[in-house]
Motif scaffolding. Structure first.
Motif, PDB file in Angstrom:
ATOM      1  N   LYS A   1      48.898  48.740  35.507  1.00  0.00           N
ATOM      2  CA  LYS A   1      48.191  48.765  36.759  1.00  0.00           C
ATOM      3  C   LYS A   1      46.989  48.080  36.585  1.00  0.00           C
ATOM      4  O   LYS A   1      46.539  47.377  37.595  1.00  0.00           O
ATOM      5  CB  LYS A   1      47.771  50.170  37.164  1.00  0.00           C
ATOM      6  CG  LYS A   1      49.065  51.110  37.502  1.00  0.00           C
ATOM      7  CD  LYS A   1      48.606  52.404  37.837  1.00  0.00           C
ATOM      8  CE  LYS A   1      49.928  53.330  37.858  1.00  0.00           C
ATOM      9  NZ  LYS A   1      51.056  53.123  39.103  1.00  0.00           N
ATOM     10  N   THR A   2      46.351  47.782  35.570  1.00  0.00           N
ATOM     11  CA  THR A   2      45.061  47.301  35.205  1.00  0.00           C
ATOM     12  C   THR A   2      45.124  46.010  34.431  1.00  0.00           C
ATOM     13  O   THR A   2      44.202  45.299  33.879  1.00  0.00           O
ATOM     14  CB  THR A   2      44.078  48.100  34.531  1.00  0.00           C
ATOM     15  OG1 THR A   2      44.583  48.597  33.206  1.00  0.00           O
ATOM     16  CG2 THR A   2      43.796  49.393  35.172  1.00  0.00           C
ATOM     17  N   LEU A   3      46.298  45.483  34.178  1.00  0.00           N
ATOM     18  CA  LEU A   3      46.356  44.265  33.261  1.00  0.00           C
ATOM     19  C   LEU A   3      45.995  42.981  33.825  1.00  0.00           C
ATOM     20  O   LEU A   3      45.276  42.266  33.191  1.00  0.00           O
ATOM     21  CB  LEU A   3      48.121  44.025  33.169  1.00  0.00           C
ATOM     22  CG  LEU A   3      48.572  42.819  32.439  1.00  0.00           C
ATOM     23  CD1 LEU A   3      48.210  43.004  30.947  1.00  0.00           C
ATOM     24  CD2 LEU A   3      50.056  42.540  32.409  1.00  0.00           C
ATOM     25  N   GLY A   4      46.050  42.882  35.092  1.00  0.00           N
ATOM     26  CA  GLY A   4      45.161  41.729  35.610  1.00  0.00           C
ATOM     27  C   GLY A   4      43.728  41.595  35.361  1.00  0.00           C
ATOM     28  O   GLY A   4      43.195  40.819  35.074  1.00  0.00           O
ATOM     29  N   VAL A   5      43.227  42.734  35.804  1.00  0.00           N
ATOM     30  CA  VAL A   5      41.688  42.709  35.811  1.00  0.00           C
ATOM     31  C   VAL A   5      41.477  42.653  34.186  1.00  0.00           C
ATOM     32  O   VAL A   5      40.280  42.097  34.022  1.00  0.00           O
ATOM     33  CB  VAL A   5      41.096  43.929  36.483  1.00  0.00           C
ATOM     34  CG1 VAL A   5      41.148  43.755  37.960  1.00  0.00           C
ATOM     35  CG2 VAL A   5      41.655  45.268  35.954  1.00  0.00           C
ATOM     36  N   ARG A   6      41.985  43.296  33.418  1.00  0.00           N
ATOM     37  CA  ARG A   6      41.891  43.430  31.910  1.00  0.00           C
ATOM     38  C   ARG A   6      41.881  42.096  31.438  1.00  0.00           C
ATOM     39  O   ARG A   6      40.682  41.681  30.642  1.00  0.00           O
ATOM     40  CB  ARG A   6      42.551  44.408  31.093  1.00  0.00           C
ATOM     41  CG  ARG A   6      42.227  45.881  31.363  1.00  0.00           C
ATOM     42  CD  ARG A   6      42.890  46.871  30.396  1.00  0.00           C
ATOM     43  NE  ARG A   6      44.500  46.879  30.752  1.00  0.00           N
ATOM     44  CZ  ARG A   6      45.496  46.496  30.220  1.00  0.00           C
ATOM     45  NH1 ARG A   6      45.515  45.716  29.273  1.00  0.00           N
ATOM     46  NH2 ARG A   6      46.731  46.676  30.600  1.00  0.00           N
ATOM     47  N   MET A   7      42.840  41.434  31.481  1.00  0.00           N
ATOM     48  CA  MET A   7      43.267  39.981  31.259  1.00  0.00           C
ATOM     49  C   MET A   7      42.016  39.148  31.602  1.00  0.00           C
ATOM     50  O   MET A   7      41.718  38.180  30.550  1.00  0.00           O
ATOM     51  CB  MET A   7      44.559  39.702  31.402  1.00  0.00           C
ATOM     52  CG  MET A   7      45.008  38.058  30.967  1.00  0.00           C
ATOM     53  SD  MET A   7      44.995  38.074  29.054  1.00  0.00           S
ATOM     54  CE  MET A   7      46.433  39.072  28.476  1.00  0.00           C
ATOM     55  N   ARG A   8      41.677  39.030  32.734  1.00  0.00           N
ATOM     56  CA  ARG A   8      40.565  37.986  33.128  1.00  0.00           C
ATOM     57  C   ARG A   8      39.271  38.544  32.715  1.00  0.00           C
ATOM     58  O   ARG A   8      38.782  37.453  32.139  1.00  0.00           O
ATOM     59  CB  ARG A   8      40.627  38.206  34.758  1.00  0.00           C
ATOM     60  CG  ARG A   8      41.920  37.718  35.357  1.00  0.00           C
ATOM     61  CD  ARG A   8      41.739  37.355  36.995  1.00  0.00           C
ATOM     62  NE  ARG A   8      41.308  38.496  37.733  1.00  0.00           N
ATOM     63  CZ  ARG A   8      42.289  39.378  37.904  1.00  0.00           C
ATOM     64  NH1 ARG A   8      43.597  39.105  37.888  1.00  0.00           N
ATOM     65  NH2 ARG A   8      42.029  40.461  38.800  1.00  0.00           N
ATOM     66  N   ALA A   9      39.021  39.704  32.388  1.00  0.00           N
ATOM     67  CA  ALA A   9      37.650  39.905  31.862  1.00  0.00           C
ATOM     68  C   ALA A   9      37.739  39.672  30.374  1.00  0.00           C
ATOM     69  O   ALA A   9      36.593  38.839  29.815  1.00  0.00           O
ATOM     70  CB  ALA A   9      37.533  41.357  32.062  1.00  0.00           C
ATOM     71  N   GLN A  10      38.756  40.110  29.728  1.00  0.00           N
ATOM     72  CA  GLN A  10      38.817  39.698  28.311  1.00  0.00           C
ATOM     73  C   GLN A  10      39.191  38.010  28.031  1.00  0.00           C
ATOM     74  O   GLN A  10      38.240  37.657  26.940  1.00  0.00           O
ATOM     75  CB  GLN A  10      40.151  40.373  27.504  1.00  0.00           C
ATOM     76  CG  GLN A  10      39.905  41.812  27.513  1.00  0.00           C
ATOM     77  CD  GLN A  10      41.307  42.640  27.151  1.00  0.00           C
ATOM     78  OE1 GLN A  10      42.044  42.858  28.077  1.00  0.00           O
ATOM     79  NE2 GLN A  10      41.399  43.087  25.877  1.00  0.00           N
ATOM     80  N   MET A  11      39.655  37.284  28.962  1.00  0.00           N
ATOM     81  CA  MET A  11      39.746  35.875  28.816  1.00  0.00           C
ATOM     82  C   MET A  11      38.445  35.344  28.925  1.00  0.00           C
ATOM     83  O   MET A  11      38.034  34.396  28.164  1.00  0.00           O
ATOM     84  CB  MET A  11      40.827  35.471  29.817  1.00  0.00           C
ATOM     85  CG  MET A  11      41.036  33.919  29.672  1.00  0.00           C
ATOM     86  SD  MET A  11      42.379  33.449  30.485  1.00  0.00           S
ATOM     87  CE  MET A  11      42.140  34.033  32.020  1.00  0.00           C
ATOM     88  N   ALA A  12      37.475  35.880  29.925  1.00  0.00           N
ATOM     89  CA  ALA A  12      36.269  35.002  30.136  1.00  0.00           C
ATOM     90  C   ALA A  12      35.647  35.369  28.984  1.00  0.00           C
ATOM     91  O   ALA A  12      34.649  34.347  28.375  1.00  0.00           O
ATOM     92  CB  ALA A  12      35.610  35.758  31.127  1.00  0.00           C
ATOM     93  N   THR A  13      35.394  36.458  28.079  1.00  0.00           N
ATOM     94  CA  THR A  13      34.609  36.849  27.088  1.00  0.00           C
ATOM     95  C   THR A  13      35.373  35.998  25.691  1.00  0.00           C
ATOM     96  O   THR A  13      34.325  35.380  25.063  1.00  0.00           O
ATOM     97  CB  THR A  13      34.506  38.278  26.483  1.00  0.00           C
ATOM     98  OG1 THR A  13      34.063  39.151  27.682  1.00  0.00           O
ATOM     99  CG2 THR A  13      33.922  38.665  25.223  1.00  0.00           C
TER     100      THR A  13
END
Length: 372
Positions: free
Chosen positions: A245-257
């Motif tokens: 359910k939270t994969l998309g938002v997690r991945m985008r935040a982790q990728m930016a970092t």
């Protein structure tokens, strides 16, 4: 739909009995029959099927755009079951730079059983073509690869596999369907270690296969899944579905970092090399733009020196957890060659980094003090 909407729609099934928004966990191992000895529902026993696993498998197929998904007790169980569906005498082509457990399974378990295999650099398309045998049945890709983040041209490798009469499999664990959908690039099967980004919290073990077609080969794998019992528990399936359910938002935040961390490390005087698809000097920039929606949240860094210097560096870190695995909300770092053991081909000074959800500036400050 955008991925975030699709992920929620695929994993949201309100309980039809109670109306509960969060689906229940069905822990039953067996299911009742009526007076005529007929099953009262669609389930017989939890090894061949279970409501939570069925829901997860449907979601996985939806996210990857496949015809059928299958959930397993681990990524290795998924890989092993797929290889078991082949026959003695078949040949497998596997990426040289791939998760070390994949060739280990081929060498220690399936080679004595009768499978042959060849390891090849998948970014060398001429070598891939020349390594095809008459009996090649499976071409195993992993992109970005583990741990050097090599990029494989999936469209071309899938075409070469099909020309040879083989199936093309892609380990999509590091990219996830947020960033890459191999079935849309003509691969036949996608594999995941759902322990990683899909679950996302370092608290569940699981694996998955998604098939482009629900054909005879897929049905053979399904039969082996049931017969071998290489399946996850209902609670594990529930946890993985929750994580999606939270994969998309997690991945985008982790990728930016991860991008910020890679930019900091690249060119640092104490760093020999950074492996990250988001760096502007990456040799496969055009290919990455063609088949991925972003560079991901994994990177590897080679510090100056050897194993001793790499271990000394990670010993000074305060925010990174020194641990194996990846894809969780906490940032992890490991000396990969030590984990892989004495037969590892990973450079002795390489550290594999999984970026979590900490603030980028805090992680960079921690790396800076450890590199001083």
């Amino acid at each position: 739909m955008h991925f975030d909407t699709l992920a929620l729609k695929a994993t949201h099934q309100a309980d039809p009995t109670t109306g509960a928004v969060v689906p229940p966990i069905h822990l039953a191992t067996t299911f009742a029959r009526d007076e005529a000895n007929e099953l009262t529902g669609p389930y017989l026993y939890t090894r061949p099927n279970n409501p939570n696993r069925e829901a997860l498998e449907t979601a996985l197929a939806t996210l990857e755009g496949g015809a059928v998904g299958m959930a397993f007790g681990s990524g290795q169980a998924a890989t092993m079951t797929l290889l078991q569906a082949l026959s003695p005498g078949d040949h497998v082509l596997v990426a040289t730079d791939s998760y070390y457990g994949t060739p280990a399974l081929l060498e220690q378990v399936f080679h004595p059983w009768g499978l042959t295999y060849t390891r090849v650099h998948m970014d060398d398309l001429d070598a891939v073509k020349q390594s095809m045998h008459e009996n090649t049945r499976l071409v195993w890709c992993e992109t970005p690869s583990n741990p050097l983040l090599t990029i494989t041209d999936l469209l071309t490798v899938a075409r070469l596999a099909h020309d040879a009469g083989a199936l093309c499999v892609c380990d999509n664990t590091w990219a996830t369907p947020v960033l890459q959908r191999p079935l849309e690039l003509n691969c036949d099967i996608v594999m995941h270690s759902t322990s990683k980004y899909l679950s996302g919290h370092s608290d569940v073990l699981g694996g998955a296969l998604v098939f482009k077609r629900n054909d005879e080969f897929a049905q053979r794998v399904r039969s082996l899944q049931s017969l071998s019992g290489a399946v996850p528990s209902p609670f594990d399936c529930w946890l993985i579905s929750r994580g999606i359910k939270t994969l998309g938002v997690r991945m985008r935040a982790q990728m930016a970092t991860a991008q910020a961390v890679a930019d900091f490390l690249d060119g640092h005087p104490s760093v020999e090399k950074v492996h990250y698809p988001g760096l502007p000097n990456h040799p496969d920039r055009a290919l990455i733009a063609q088949q991925m929606n972003g560079p991901g949240a994994m990177l590897s860094v080679q510090v100056n020196g050897g194993a001793a210097e790499a271990l000394a560096f990670i010993g000074k870190l305060k925010l990174f957890t020194r641990a194996t695995s990846l894809g969780g909300v906490e940032s992890l770092i490991e000396h990969r060659a030590s984990v892989e053991g004495p037969n590892s081909t990973t450079p002795a000074n390489l550290l594999r980094v999984s970026i979590g959800l900490e603030h980028a500036e805090d992680l960079i400050a921690d790396l800076a003090q450890a590199l001083r």
